[in-house]
Write a protein that holds these residues in place. Structure first.
Motif, short mmCIF file in Angstrom:
data_model
loop_
_atom_site.label_atom_id
_atom_site.label_comp_id
_atom_site.label_asym_id
_atom_site.label_seq_id
_atom_site.Cartn_x
_atom_site.Cartn_y
_atom_site.Cartn_z
N ALA A 276 0.82 -1.21 0.00
CA ALA A 276 0.00 0.00 0.00
C ALA A 276 0.86 1.26 0.00
N ALA A 277 0.38 2.27 -0.70
CA ALA A 277 1.02 3.59 -0.70
C ALA A 277 0.33 4.41 0.39
N VAL A 278 0.85 4.32 1.60
CA VAL A 278 0.21 4.94 2.76
C VAL A 278 0.60 6.41 2.85
N ALA A 279 -0.38 7.27 3.07
CA ALA A 279 -0.09 8.69 3.23
C ALA A 279 0.78 8.91 4.46
N ASP A 280 1.86 9.67 4.31
CA ASP A 280 2.78 9.90 5.43
C ASP A 280 2.19 10.83 6.48
N TRP A 281 1.30 11.73 6.05
CA TRP A 281 0.73 12.70 6.99
C TRP A 281 -0.79 12.73 6.88
N ARG A 282 -1.40 13.20 7.95
CA ARG A 282 -2.84 13.46 7.98
C ARG A 282 -3.06 14.84 8.57
N VAL A 283 -4.24 15.39 8.31
CA VAL A 283 -4.59 16.69 8.85
C VAL A 283 -4.84 16.54 10.35
N THR A 284 -4.24 17.40 11.13
CA THR A 284 -4.34 17.28 12.59
C THR A 284 -5.78 17.37 13.06
N ALA A 285 -6.51 18.34 12.51
CA ALA A 285 -7.90 18.52 12.91
C ALA A 285 -8.76 18.60 11.66
N GLN A 286 -9.53 17.57 11.37
CA GLN A 286 -10.39 17.56 10.19
C GLN A 286 -11.53 18.55 10.38
N ALA A 287 -11.79 19.36 9.38
CA ALA A 287 -12.90 20.31 9.44
C ALA A 287 -14.23 19.57 9.43
N THR A 288 -15.15 20.01 10.23
CA THR A 288 -16.46 19.34 10.30
C THR A 288 -17.36 19.72 9.13
N GLY A 289 -17.10 20.87 8.53
CA GLY A 289 -17.85 21.30 7.36
C GLY A 289 -16.92 21.58 6.20
N LYS A 290 -17.46 21.69 5.01
CA LYS A 290 -16.65 21.95 3.84
C LYS A 290 -15.95 23.30 3.95
N LEU A 291 -14.62 23.30 3.74
CA LEU A 291 -13.87 24.54 3.77
C LEU A 291 -14.26 25.39 2.56
N LYS A 292 -14.58 26.64 2.81
CA LYS A 292 -15.06 27.52 1.75
C LYS A 292 -13.92 28.37 1.19
N LYS A 293 -13.99 28.59 -0.11
CA LYS A 293 -13.05 29.49 -0.76
C LYS A 293 -13.42 30.93 -0.41
N THR A 302 -2.56 22.11 9.19
CA THR A 302 -1.54 21.58 10.10
C THR A 302 -1.55 20.07 9.98
N LEU A 303 -0.38 19.49 9.71
CA LEU A 303 -0.29 18.05 9.46
C LEU A 303 0.37 17.33 10.63
N THR A 304 -0.08 16.08 10.82
CA THR A 304 0.49 15.19 11.83
C THR A 304 0.99 13.93 11.14
N GLU A 305 2.13 13.42 11.56
CA GLU A 305 2.68 12.23 10.92
C GLU A 305 1.81 11.01 11.21
N ASN A 306 1.57 10.22 10.18
CA ASN A 306 0.79 8.99 10.34
C ASN A 306 1.64 7.89 10.96
N PRO A 307 0.99 6.87 11.52
CA PRO A 307 1.76 5.75 12.05
C PRO A 307 2.51 5.03 10.93
N ASP A 308 3.68 4.50 11.25
CA ASP A 308 4.51 3.76 10.29
C ASP A 308 4.09 2.29 10.36
N ILE A 309 3.26 1.87 9.43
CA ILE A 309 2.69 0.53 9.49
C ILE A 309 3.76 -0.54 9.33
N LEU A 310 4.65 -0.38 8.35
CA LEU A 310 5.68 -1.38 8.10
C LEU A 310 6.60 -1.53 9.32
N ALA A 311 7.07 -0.43 9.89
CA ALA A 311 7.95 -0.50 11.05
C ALA A 311 7.22 -1.08 12.26
N THR A 312 5.97 -0.69 12.44
CA THR A 312 5.19 -1.19 13.59
C THR A 312 5.05 -2.70 13.53
#
Length: 407
Positions: A276-293, A302-312
């Motif tokens: 799998a091509a796992v995303a290295d980062w995720r958004v720290t706080a997901q918006a509850t509504g659609k972000l408007k332009k 703000t990004l947070t590092e995802n868990p390292d599945i292979l190393a784990t």
């Protein structure tokens, strides 16, 4: 003579002059002890009759998709799955096109689309039809889908032309049937293989996410190769547009955290392969509504590092005996793979070049380098199915050596 006693063949007869040879094929199958059910297309009825086929096979001949009697006796879905092998002979250009494009407008094409069994195709058509680019494209699709071909042979056509397009002789088709139905070696019987595949999706808001271009094709090919070797095969897959190989248990996931939880839930196991091509980062706080332009500056994420599945999993208390990682790189492929092997703690890294010009992401071919403590082994370009089969063969050998060393 190799006996086919206890085996069931569903023979689908297309509408070509070569259909006259089918009586001999049915006779040969009967002498080997195989049960032969028959689907006769409307066009094939112009060349052979249901009565003659029923007399030779000793079975009812099926012709219509919407026959109330036939559907009550044996529905077309069950008809296609009750057989050990489906044989299409003669396979006309029209039937091949339907198979390649997933059409299902009659009993024959519907049964072929509904089956979860192996399919053998014996093409038969005019030489110009066989050589036409459309037919050749369709043949390549069937091969990628795992369909086996026998023929066509080269020779004189009924129309007077000469070249490839003649249907293989009944004894040649029988030989292919025997080969496909013979017991296959299953060295991974009783073993558990866990495979991850595809991309992950990390949500930004309810409609947007962070992801990548992984198609999942290599992971799904490996899952098919594993189940063919007899393994209990668990495929943990991110969102892809692929069919799950027959016999494979698929667990759908979205995010990297979902994938890690699914992997840990399947431990212990014998082999784990992380394509799998796992995303290295995720958004720290997901918006509850659609972000408007807005007219102002774009939103800041703000990004947070995802868990390292292979190393784990490589350092897990219930670590599988063999752990394989994949390294999708765009430059310095083997250098990055060597560093990843040391960093992750797995047994093997399969490295490949996924740069834009490589055609690997979303494509059907791959060029890989196996990186282990023993060095680097580079394989020539081959189909992803071939990579999968060759890799699984190598992992069987590794598992056997590990087992012997622990005894």
């Amino acid at each position: 003579m190799t006996s086919l006693a206890g085996k069931s063949v569903l023979l689908i007869i297309g509408g070509g002059i070569a259909a006259y040879k089918i009586h001999e094929l049915i006779r040969l199958l009967k002498t080997r002890g195989a049960r032969t059910r028959i689907i006769l297309t409307k066009a094939a009825e112009e060349f052979v009759t249901p009565l003659s086929l029923a007399g030779l096979s000793g079975e009812k001949v099926y012709t219509h998709l919407f026959s109330l009697t036939d559907e009550v006796e044996m529905g077309h879905i069950q008809l296609s799955r009750a057989a050990d092998l489906l044989v299409v002979a003669p396979a006309t250009a029209d039937l091949i096109a339907k198979m390649a494009n997933g059409l299902a407008d009659d009993l024959a094409s519907t049964a072929l689309l509904a089956t979860d069994k192996r399919v053998l195709v014996a093409p038969a058509m005019n030489v110009r039809m066989w050589r036409h680019a459309a037919t050749q494209r369709n043949i390549e699709v069937l091969k990628r889908d795992g369909v086996t071909l026998v023929g066509p042979n080269e020779g004189e056509m009924a129309c007077g032309e000469f070249g490839p397009g003649r249907m293989s002789e009944p004894n040649e088709i029988l030989s292919s049937i025997v080969e496909l139905l013979k017991p296959r070696s299953q060295p991974l019987a009783g073993k558990k293989v866990v495979i991850t595949a595809g991309p992950t999706r990390e949500p930004i808001d309810p409609v947007r996410f962070i992801s990548n271009h992984s198609s999942g094709k290599q992971g799904y090919a490996i899952a098919k190769a594993a189940v063919d070797l007899g393994a209990e095969t668990i495929l943990i897959s991110g969102p892809v547009a692929l069919l799950v190989p027959p016999g494979v248990q698929m667990i759908p996931v979205e995010t990297a955290q979902d994938m890690l939880r699914a992997c840990e839930a399947e431990l212990p196991g014998d082999i784990a392969i992380f394509t799998a091509a796992v995303a290295d980062w995720r958004v720290t706080a997901q918006a509850t509504g659609k972000l408007k332009k807005s007219a102002g500056a774009p939103p800041s994420l703000t990004l947070t590092e995802n868990p390292d599945i292979l190393a784990t999993i490589s350092h897990h208390a219930a670590r599988p005996r063999v752990v394989v990682g994949f390294a999708a790189e765009t430059e310095h492929v083997t250098d990055h793979a060597i560093a990843k092997l040391k960093r992750k703690g797995c047994d093997l890294i399969v490295a490949n070049d996924v740069s834009k010009d490589s055609g690997v992401f979303g494509g059907d071919r791959n060029t890989v380098h196996l990186v282990s403590d023993g060095g680097i082994e580079s394989w020539p370009q081959m189909s992803k199915d071939e990579v999968a089969q060759r890799l699984m063969g190598r992992l069987v050998q590794t598992l056997v050596l590990r087992q012997k060393a622990s005894e």
